[in-house]
Design a protein around this motif. Structure first.
Motif, mmCIF file in Angstrom:
data_model
loop_
_atom_site.group_PDB
_atom_site.id
_atom_site.type_symbol
_atom_site.label_atom_id
_atom_site.label_comp_id
_atom_site.label_asym_id
_atom_site.label_seq_id
_atom_site.Cartn_x
_atom_site.Cartn_y
_atom_site.Cartn_z
ATOM 1 N N ARG A 350 5.787 3.325 -14.822
ATOM 2 C CA ARG A 350 5.581 1.835 -15.113
ATOM 3 C C ARG A 350 6.463 0.869 -15.477
ATOM 4 O O ARG A 350 7.695 1.018 -16.101
ATOM 5 N N GLN A 351 6.321 -0.366 -14.838
ATOM 6 C CA GLN A 351 7.276 -1.381 -14.826
ATOM 7 C C GLN A 351 6.956 -2.224 -16.192
ATOM 8 O O GLN A 351 5.735 -2.204 -16.781
ATOM 9 N N ARG A 355 2.740 -2.962 -13.437
ATOM 10 C CA ARG A 355 2.696 -2.289 -12.432
ATOM 11 C C ARG A 355 3.740 -1.139 -12.276
ATOM 12 O O ARG A 355 4.155 -0.776 -13.289
ATOM 13 N N TYR A 357 6.689 1.459 -10.363
ATOM 14 C CA TYR A 357 7.617 1.923 -9.093
ATOM 15 C C TYR A 357 7.383 3.156 -8.929
ATOM 16 O O TYR A 357 7.221 4.004 -9.794
ATOM 17 N N SER A 384 3.374 -4.100 -1.918
ATOM 18 C CA SER A 384 4.813 -4.259 -2.398
ATOM 19 C C SER A 384 5.482 -4.892 -1.471
ATOM 20 O O SER A 384 5.436 -4.762 0.094
ATOM 21 N N ASP A 399 6.657 -2.654 -7.536
ATOM 22 C CA ASP A 399 5.426 -3.790 -7.869
ATOM 23 C C ASP A 399 4.183 -3.080 -7.294
ATOM 24 O O ASP A 399 3.146 -3.681 -6.559
ATOM 25 N N VAL A 400 3.889 -1.626 -7.434
ATOM 26 C CA VAL A 400 2.663 -1.138 -7.021
ATOM 27 C C VAL A 400 1.696 -1.045 -8.117
ATOM 28 O O VAL A 400 1.801 -0.740 -9.138
ATOM 29 N N GLU A 401 0.336 -1.489 -7.711
ATOM 30 C CA GLU A 401 -0.757 -1.381 -8.781
ATOM 31 C C GLU A 401 -1.019 -0.001 -9.009
ATOM 32 O O GLU A 401 -0.824 0.856 -8.081
ATOM 33 N N GLU A 402 -1.565 0.108 -10.080
ATOM 34 C CA GLU A 402 -1.921 1.646 -10.538
ATOM 35 C C GLU A 402 -2.881 2.383 -9.447
ATOM 36 O O GLU A 402 -2.705 3.408 -9.113
#
Length: 565
Positions: A350-351, A355, A357, A384, A399-402
């Protein structure tokens, strides 16, 4: 600080700066070139070779290249001649450079901080496919290396790279090399401080700057604000490590004088804390000390680590403060021991913005242009626009959504780029090896990939953190001395009395705050064919003898020679 020292009009009194005399230090009046490398750098700045490449060599072809440009100044723009095919390792140290040279080049693209946009990544992949026969290896310094590059194509390659903000400037040579940085800078939830602004200012000051284009040897830099110590700071010429000062808050601890090769030394702390705004000044100061006081007589002693070893941290800090910064630095704390055993950011994390990575593992850094282009496509398809390379020859999509993570992981798996690697896939690195490198004695990339497969088959349940680093020669580009199992390529004699490819074994090296060099067992050399058997035997012994929670490096330090043989 930035200006190159002027040569004195007359002889000046020499100051004793080390126990060695006549080391070719500019700051004490030793301006006469003491070897061929120093002479060709004096004759013409390496940065100037670009004009000749664009206007002469790319038009007239390989045979038109001046030898001092071919095996010297062209490195200032990331170009090395690659090894002529068919020359075995036994001839590496025997043949002359012109006998080893192929008429093709390795070209290194510098990727400071490992930071790439998907557009940049796609261009890297397209260049690979069009000009480099598909090659595009990820290095352990976050760069990408092409092979099979023709001199005729170099101007167009530069045009395409620079069109998306990339460069090959000072990717090689006696220069400030790529500045490695945390691959999760600015996004990690546990980050102490984002080093990106400092890294960008360091680049602005030194890249393409003639004041720093003639150093005694290469100069390696690392900076990270991550608490997991993810940039191998102990083996760089200068490193900035994120710490929190009890009074001044987040900043950086300064290290100098690290480096491996045939005479490895770990960096030392200066005991100084610097703010992010002061990092570029301190960086320029250390770089200038190396330029002015660095040893230039012998190439084997021309790295900063030798000056630091002779001076010591206290004197180095004093010279930095008094002669270059003109101010005192603040004393500061050392970084804390990382809580994580793996520090490579592989997997799903989790970032700080909610979001995710996703870090994934190519095989020993070997990818191809088509795969790189597909990674860019896959990242964009999952929302991304950013990727990063790591110092372990791995990559990360940011930057990937869950709700898109699982699909991205599956897409990467389909490309044989796993985010759930075994310990062997995750921890094995390899240098370029004899396939392309003129210094190499043995093959490494294919051997490393085969070793991963064999160990996964033989030890499917082994899940301890473990690094296995393969190097084709003694120069340690793959960091053999600081690996759990470091393998230094050399020719060995097998049971039939034949000379074959093999490795000297280093065991129990480590980085982190318990950093140390691996142990060599007397007389222990392993042929390439014996390598899987040997590593299987040692790892089974480790599993049988280790204490609860004990790391491989700790066990290897206390194990008997018989257990390690």
């Amino acid at each position: 600080m930035a200006a190159t020292p002027q040569k004195p009009a007359a002889a000046t009194p020499r100051r004793k700066v080390s126990r060695h005399r006549g080391e070719g230090q500019w700051a004490v009046g030793h301006h006469t070139p003491l070897n061929g490398n120093e002479q060709f750098k004096k004759d013409d700045d390496g940065l100037n070779v670009r004009t000749r490449i664009e206007t002469i060599y790319s038009k007239r072809g390989f045979d038109s290249i001046d030898p001092n440009d071919l095996r010297g100044r062209m490195r200032w723009w990331g170009l090395y001649t690659q090894r002529r095919p068919g020359i075995d390792g036994g001839k590496t140290a025997i043949l002359e450079p012109e006998e080893l040279d192929d008429e093709y080049f390795m070209l290194r693209v510098r990727i400071d901080g490992g930071a790439l946009t998907t557009r940049q990544l796609r261009v890297i992949g397209e260049i690979s496919q069009e000009f480099a026969r598909g090659t595009a290896d990820i290095t352990d310094r976050q760069n990408v290396q092409y092979h099979w590059i023709r001199i005729e194509d170099v101007p167009e390659i530069w045009n395409r790279l620079e069109g998306v903000g990339l460069s090959t400037v000072t990717a090689c040579g006696d220069t400030p090399r790529v500045m490695i940085g945390s691959p999760v800078a600015g996004i990690a939830a546990d980050e102490i401080i984002d080093a990106t602004p400092a890294l960008e200012e360091m680049k602005r000051r030194v890249l393409n700057n003639p004041a720093y284009s003639n150093l005694p040897r290469k100069f390696k830099t690392a900076i990270s604000g991550s608490p997991v110590l993810d940039v191998v700071h102990e083996i760089n010429d200068v490193a900035f490590v994120g710490v929190v000062h009890p009074e001044h808050g987040p900043g950086f601890d300064v290290w100098v004088g690290g480096g491996l090769s045939t005479n490895p030394k770990l960096g030392v702390r200066l005991g100084a804390w610097v703010s992010i705004d002061d990092v570029p000044d301190v960086y320029e100061g250390v770089l200038s000390i190396f330029r002015d006081y660095g040893y230039r007589r012998l190439r084997t002693r021309a790295r900063l680590k030798f000056l630091v070893a002779d001076w010591g941290a206290e004197k180095f800090r004093q010279v930095l403060e008094d002669e270059y910064l003109k101010r005192k630095l603040v004393d500061g704390p050392a970084p804390e021991q990382p809580s994580q055993q793996w520090r490579d950011h592989i997997g799903v994390h989790r970032q700080n913005d909610g979001r995710f990575y996703v870090g994934f593992a190519p095989r020993v850094g070997r990818v191809d242009g088509a795969t790189i282009t597909k990674i860019a496509d896959l990242a964009e398809a999952h929302g991304s626009g950013r990727v990063r390379t790591t110092v372990e020859q791995k990559m990360i999509v940011l930057d990937v959504e869950e709700d898109k993570v699982a699909s991205l992981v599956e897409g990467l798996e389909a490309l044989d780029l796993t985010a759930r690697p075994s310990s062997f896939r995750r921890g094995t690195m390899a240098c370029t090896g004899i396939e392309f490198c003129k210094l190499a004695i043995v093959e490494t990339k294919q051997r490393g990939s085969q070793l991963i497969d064999e160990l996964e088959r033989r030890l499917p349940d082994f899940d301890e953190p473990l690094t296995i680093n393969l190097n084709g020669c003694p120069n340690a580009c793959a960091r053999i001395q600081v690996a759990d199992i470091g393998l230094k390529g050399q020719l060995v004699v097998n049971s039939e009395g034949e000379q074959v490819e093999g490795y000297q074994v280093h065991l129990g090296g480590a980085l982190g705050l318990e950093a140390g060099f691996g142990r060599k067992v007397r007389g222990l050399k392993v042929t390439s064919d014996e390598l899987p058997d040997y590593i299987e035997r040692v790892l089974k012994r480790f599993e049988a003898e280790r204490e609860d929670g004990e790391r491989f490096a700790t066990w290897a330090a206390r194990a008997s020679e018989e257990a390690l043989s």
